[in-house]
Design an enzyme around this catalytic site. Structure first.
Site, PDB file in Angstrom:
ATOM      1  N   TYR A 159      -9.510  11.244   8.107  1.00  0.00           N
ATOM      2  CA  TYR A 159      -9.140  10.114   7.298  1.00  0.00           C
ATOM      3  C   TYR A 159      -8.679  10.596   5.971  1.00  0.00           C
ATOM      4  O   TYR A 159      -8.239  11.460   5.746  1.00  0.00           O
ATOM      5  CB  TYR A 159     -10.452   9.146   7.253  1.00  0.00           C
ATOM      6  CG  TYR A 159     -10.160   7.740   6.952  1.00  0.00           C
ATOM      7  CD1 TYR A 159      -9.351   7.030   7.765  1.00  0.00           C
ATOM      8  CD2 TYR A 159     -10.576   7.074   5.775  1.00  0.00           C
ATOM      9  CE1 TYR A 159      -8.663   5.689   7.367  1.00  0.00           C
ATOM     10  CE2 TYR A 159     -10.259   5.962   5.331  1.00  0.00           C
ATOM     11  CZ  TYR A 159      -9.206   5.109   6.056  1.00  0.00           C
ATOM     12  OH  TYR A 159      -8.714   3.879   6.000  1.00  0.00           O
ATOM     13  N   ARG A 212       1.435  -1.386   3.238  1.00  0.00           N
ATOM     14  CA  ARG A 212       0.641  -0.672   1.670  1.00  0.00           C
ATOM     15  C   ARG A 212      -0.300   0.200   2.130  1.00  0.00           C
ATOM     16  O   ARG A 212      -1.577  -0.010   2.025  1.00  0.00           O
ATOM     17  CB  ARG A 212      -0.005  -1.952   0.909  1.00  0.00           C
ATOM     18  CG  ARG A 212      -0.218  -1.586  -0.473  1.00  0.00           C
ATOM     19  CD  ARG A 212      -1.091  -2.501  -1.311  1.00  0.00           C
ATOM     20  NE  ARG A 212      -2.512  -2.800  -0.394  1.00  0.00           N
ATOM     21  CZ  ARG A 212      -3.501  -1.912  -0.453  1.00  0.00           C
ATOM     22  NH1 ARG A 212      -3.522  -0.881  -1.319  1.00  0.00           N
ATOM     23  NH2 ARG A 212      -4.541  -2.393   0.358  1.00  0.00           N
ATOM     24  N   LYS A 230      -9.303   5.085  11.006  1.00  0.00           N
ATOM     25  CA  LYS A 230     -10.567   4.325  10.565  1.00  0.00           C
ATOM     26  C   LYS A 230     -11.660   4.016  11.802  1.00  0.00           C
ATOM     27  O   LYS A 230     -12.822   4.009  11.758  1.00  0.00           O
ATOM     28  CB  LYS A 230      -9.879   2.977  10.307  1.00  0.00           C
ATOM     29  CG  LYS A 230     -11.133   2.034   9.636  1.00  0.00           C
ATOM     30  CD  LYS A 230     -12.199   2.512   8.511  1.00  0.00           C
ATOM     31  CE  LYS A 230     -11.241   2.596   7.220  1.00  0.00           C
ATOM     32  NZ  LYS A 230     -10.983   1.320   6.567  1.00  0.00           N
TER      33      LYS A 230
END
Length: 338
Positions: A159, A212, A230
């Site tokens: 991550y 974004r 995630k």
């Protein structure tokens, strides 16, 4: 059930005899596998396959990667399981040859001005990311065992911050399908597409439109890397079952001027949907997810600020959903205060 799939890796009979032998000389068995499609003056051979969906994509003999045309994707139940773009075998081969000649860690060393590299991600982190991805592709049980046993060391690899680099290079790194892809071509088809996903039980869906990503801006299709990363954390640290999570990217175009001319970019090379067309598209996606998995939690991740609050207000009373950037961040802050 059997399906037909065209192949340009045909036998000598299907590629050469057809060019020189009269139709009467071709026996019935040979005719069964002939298609009407001609490429380079040669008839393509039709392969009869008895697999569909994920099972087909996991079979190295029949998987064509991104080489499946849209008609075959529908017929073989893989629509939404692979990016919407298509690459022929030559184009896919060029990507592999580029990595064969120089690995990604070495290439990263030659990009000192890359935004992610400047943020502190070193090329060895990229090497580690590639190692873990290869394990996940072939043995998810081992992947999650390693991640759980080495969580504090490996979490920054799968991550943030390393995943930011993977997202920005997603189209060049793509090897095996993971998650689902929805694009404007899928309008009015999403309710059937969700049934291409092999798991009948899904507890959590992480969805992004890639607009974004981690403060890097619009990464288009590459945003899927955030959804994947995630959910890897949710499995390893939160106890979710890996078969019951679904990473999703809504490929609705991109405003990134570096991606639009990139021939290797796998997302739609068109301006982003906006206005009512944008919201109508996500309405259909939400309804499709709820149709098949009515108890699934839908997490919105890395949407532009101008849409994030609007989407939260649009769906919060009707769906089990939340926006991580608005509510997740706020909940973490409050947990720290109290």
């Amino acid at each position: 059930m059997t399906s037909l799939m065209t192949s340009n890796v045909s036998s000598l009979v299907s590629k050469n005899v057809l060019k020189v032998a009269p139709a009467a000389a071709i026996n019935l068995d040979q005719k069964r596998f002939i298609t009407s499609k001609i490429v380079g003056g040669q008839y393509l051979k039709a392969e009869i396959v008895r697999k569909k969906g994920k099972n087909l994509l996991s079979d190295p003999l029949f998987n064509k990667g991104l080489g499946f045309p849209r008609s075959e994707r529908d017929r073989l139940g893989i629509r939404g399981l692979v990016p919407p773009s298509t690459l022929n075998m030559d184009e896919q081969g060029q990507v592999i040859i580029a990595e064969y000649e120089q690995g990604w860690a070495a290439r990263a060393e030659q990009e000192p001005d890359d935004e992610i590299i400047k943020s502190g991600v070193n090329p060895d982190n990229i090497r580690k990311w590639k190692v873990l991805q290869s394990v996940q592709d072939r043995n998810e049980t081992l992947f999650y065992r390693l991640l759980m046993d080495n969580f504090y060391e490996m979490a920054p690899i799968i991550y943030t911050p390393t995943v930011g680099w993977a997202c920005s290079h997603f189209s060049h790194l793509y090897r095996r399908p993971r998650g689902m892809y929805f694009c404007p071509y899928d309008k009015d088809e999403m309710a059937s597409m969700v049934y291409n996903w092999p798991s009948s039980q899904v507890d959590a869906v992480v969805v992004t439109d890639g607009s974004r990503v981690l403060g890097m801006g619009d990464l288009g299709l590459g945003g899927l890397g955030i959804s994947i990363g995630k959910l890897d954390l949710y499995v390893a640290a939160g106890g979710f079952h890996p078969r019951r999570v679904l990473p999703v990217v809504l490929d609705i175009g991109t405003a990134n001027q570096k991606l639009l001319p990139d021939p290797k970019y796998l997302g739609l090379k068109q301006p982003r949907l906006e206005g009512e067309e944008y919201y109508s598209f996500i309405d259909e996606f939400m309804a499709a997810i709820q149709l098949r998995w009515p108890k699934a939690l839908i997490q919105f991740e890395d949407f532009q600020s101008k849409h994030a609050a609007t989407l939260l207000n649009r769906y919060r009373d009707e769906y089990l959903m939340f926006n991580d950037d608005i509510q997740g961040t706020a909940a973490t802050v409050l947990a720290g205060l109290y």
